[in-house]
Design a protein around this motif. Structure first.
Motif, short mmCIF file in Angstrom:
data_model
loop_
_atom_site.label_atom_id
_atom_site.label_comp_id
_atom_site.label_asym_id
_atom_site.label_seq_id
_atom_site.Cartn_x
_atom_site.Cartn_y
_atom_site.Cartn_z
N LEU A 1 116.34 5.66 27.49
CA LEU A 1 115.37 6.26 26.29
C LEU A 1 113.88 5.85 26.75
O LEU A 1 113.16 6.96 26.44
CB LEU A 1 115.75 5.35 25.11
CG LEU A 1 115.15 6.06 23.93
CD1 LEU A 1 115.66 7.39 23.59
CD2 LEU A 1 115.46 4.94 22.70
N GLU A 2 113.59 4.89 27.15
CA GLU A 2 112.08 4.47 27.49
C GLU A 2 111.71 5.28 28.51
O GLU A 2 110.49 5.81 28.79
CB GLU A 2 111.96 3.06 27.93
CG GLU A 2 111.93 2.26 26.49
CD GLU A 2 111.86 0.78 26.87
OE1 GLU A 2 111.16 0.23 27.77
OE2 GLU A 2 112.48 0.09 26.17
N ILE B 1 112.43 8.43 28.85
CA ILE B 1 112.37 9.79 28.34
C ILE B 1 111.00 9.61 27.22
O ILE B 1 110.13 10.62 27.27
CB ILE B 1 113.36 10.48 27.44
CG1 ILE B 1 114.58 10.39 28.47
CG2 ILE B 1 113.19 11.86 26.92
CD1 ILE B 1 115.86 10.64 27.98
N ILE B 2 111.07 8.53 26.43
CA ILE B 2 109.98 8.41 25.40
C ILE B 2 109.24 7.36 25.84
O ILE B 2 109.77 6.08 25.90
CB ILE B 2 110.77 8.35 24.02
CG1 ILE B 2 111.60 9.33 23.47
CG2 ILE B 2 109.73 8.19 23.00
CD1 ILE B 2 112.61 8.95 22.33
N PRO B 3 107.92 7.72 25.96
CA PRO B 3 107.17 6.41 26.42
C PRO B 3 106.99 5.28 25.40
O PRO B 3 107.13 5.69 24.03
CB PRO B 3 105.57 7.15 26.50
CG PRO B 3 105.72 8.47 25.74
CD PRO B 3 107.17 8.53 25.81
N LYS B 4 106.90 4.21 25.73
CA LYS B 4 107.07 3.11 24.92
C LYS B 4 105.58 2.79 24.56
O LYS B 4 105.46 2.21 23.16
CB LYS B 4 107.42 1.61 25.71
CG LYS B 4 107.97 0.53 24.59
CD LYS B 4 109.25 0.84 24.08
CE LYS B 4 109.55 -0.28 23.13
NZ LYS B 4 110.79 -0.04 22.00
#
Lengths: 175, 180
Positions: A34-35, A37-40
């Protein structure tokens, strides 16, 4: 192979012993996927030393509000009050016919009503308020901080109205 | 970690109130700031809302019954203050809530306090497409790494419903990022 005595299903050796580890591995993998794809981090920054200065700003505002309380929008509170009273009346009379235990206005403590208005931001437009509080329930002085004497109104009209016809008075009401 | 009950007690006593309030502000200012900032996006707006939040906390501490954690209560005030702030802002500008969100993201490109790259900007655009509740749940879980139970206390929503909201938000964001 271990056999379940109650049925014929079986599980691989050590299946339950390391179930938790495998589950955590899977969750970890999903999170890192997930990280990717979606920046933390979301990229927000703030002025240097902001958190040092904000405490002072907040504290100065709270001591200020203790020192003097100026109600800049007192008329607003009145609107809320009027709307609340109208709503309570509607509720009391509207529900009375079907509720076995009648709800009394006394059941509401003033402090509770005050606390509600203090803690809840009632974001009503003037149109919504106008719908809630009928015009004939309001007096001109309800909107004003200081009552206007009838004499002052007459004086104002005397000075500012050139033609009495402009007022569109219905004389029958005053006869 | 400060003892919450003791702090609340001190906040309610006139003689210890000022000192306790300073402790409260120093303890929670950063976490509340980031929570607010992720809703209103602009630093100056976040600063205003943060100060208003603390002032509300200060004025209403006597009404805090201790039924929820102090932190959850403050978070709830911060959330409500932020959402009300945005509602008032959209009304003042004469635009819809959606239009305001789009403008807020557009403004980020020229915001000196936004250092995000292209992906992070795109993430903000994706977040702007989510309903308020989903966005809140996502940011509280993903960025602030809060537990579902704590989010549930703040938003007064069941853990199950929060998990669904988070899952839906993740899917929507992933799709947005892949398609744009």
């Amino acid at each position: 192979m271990k056999k379940d005595k109650k049925n014929s299903f079986n599980t691989p050796e050590g299946y339950f012993e390391n179930f938790h580890e495998r589950l955590m591995d899977k969750i970890g993998k999903e999170e890192s996927q997930l990280e990717s794809i979606i920046p933390k981090s979301d990229g927000f920054a703030l002025p240097e030393g902001y958190f040092n200065s904000v405490t002072e700003k907040v504290l100065s505002k709270t001591t200020e509000s203790e020192a003097k309380v100026i109600q800049l929008t007192s008329y607003r509170k009145f609107y809320y009050g009027a709307a609340a009273i109208a709503a309570i009346f509607l509720l009391v009379f509207g529900l009375n016919w079907k509720s076995e235990i009648p709800i009394d206005f006394e059941d509401l403590a003033n402090t509770e009503i005050d606390a509600y208005f203090e803690t809840t931001e009632i974001d009503m437009s003037t149109y919504e308020l106008a719908e809630l509080v009928p015009l004939d329930h309001l007096e001109l002085n309800d909107m004003l901080e200081n009552d206007i004497e009838a004499e002052n109104i007459l004086e104002y009209l005397d000075e500012n109205v050139e033609d009495i016809e402009d007022l569109n008075l219905d004389y029958n009401d005053y006869e | 970690m400060i003892a919450e009950e003791a702090l609340v007690h001190e906040l309610k006593q006139k003689e210890s109130q000022a000192k306790a309030f300073e402790v409260l502000v120093n303890t929670y200012k950063e976490r509340l700031y980031w929570h607010i900032r992720r809703i209103v996006l602009d630093h100056d707006d976040a600063d205003d809302v943060l100060q208003n939040t603390f002032i509300k906390v200060y004025k209403n501490i006597d009404g805090f019954k201790g039924e929820s954690k102090l932190f959850s209560w403050m978070y709830r005030i911060a959330t409500n203050e932020s959402l009300t702030f945005l509602k008032q802002k959209s009304r003042k500008m004469g635009v819809s809530n959606e239009e305001l969100k789009n403008r807020m993201v557009e403004n980020l490109e020229s915001d000196v306090y936004f250092e995000g790259d292209e992906i992070q900007l795109k993430l903000q655009k994706a977040l702007a497409t989510l309903p308020d509740k989903q966005k809140l749940v996502f940011t509280m879980k993903y960025f602030q790494e809060m537990k579902y139970q704590d989010i549930s206390d703040v938003l007064e929503t069941s853990v199950g419903a929060l998990k669904t909201s988070y899952h839906l938000a993740v899917k929507k964001i992933e799709t947005y990022l892949k398609e744009n």
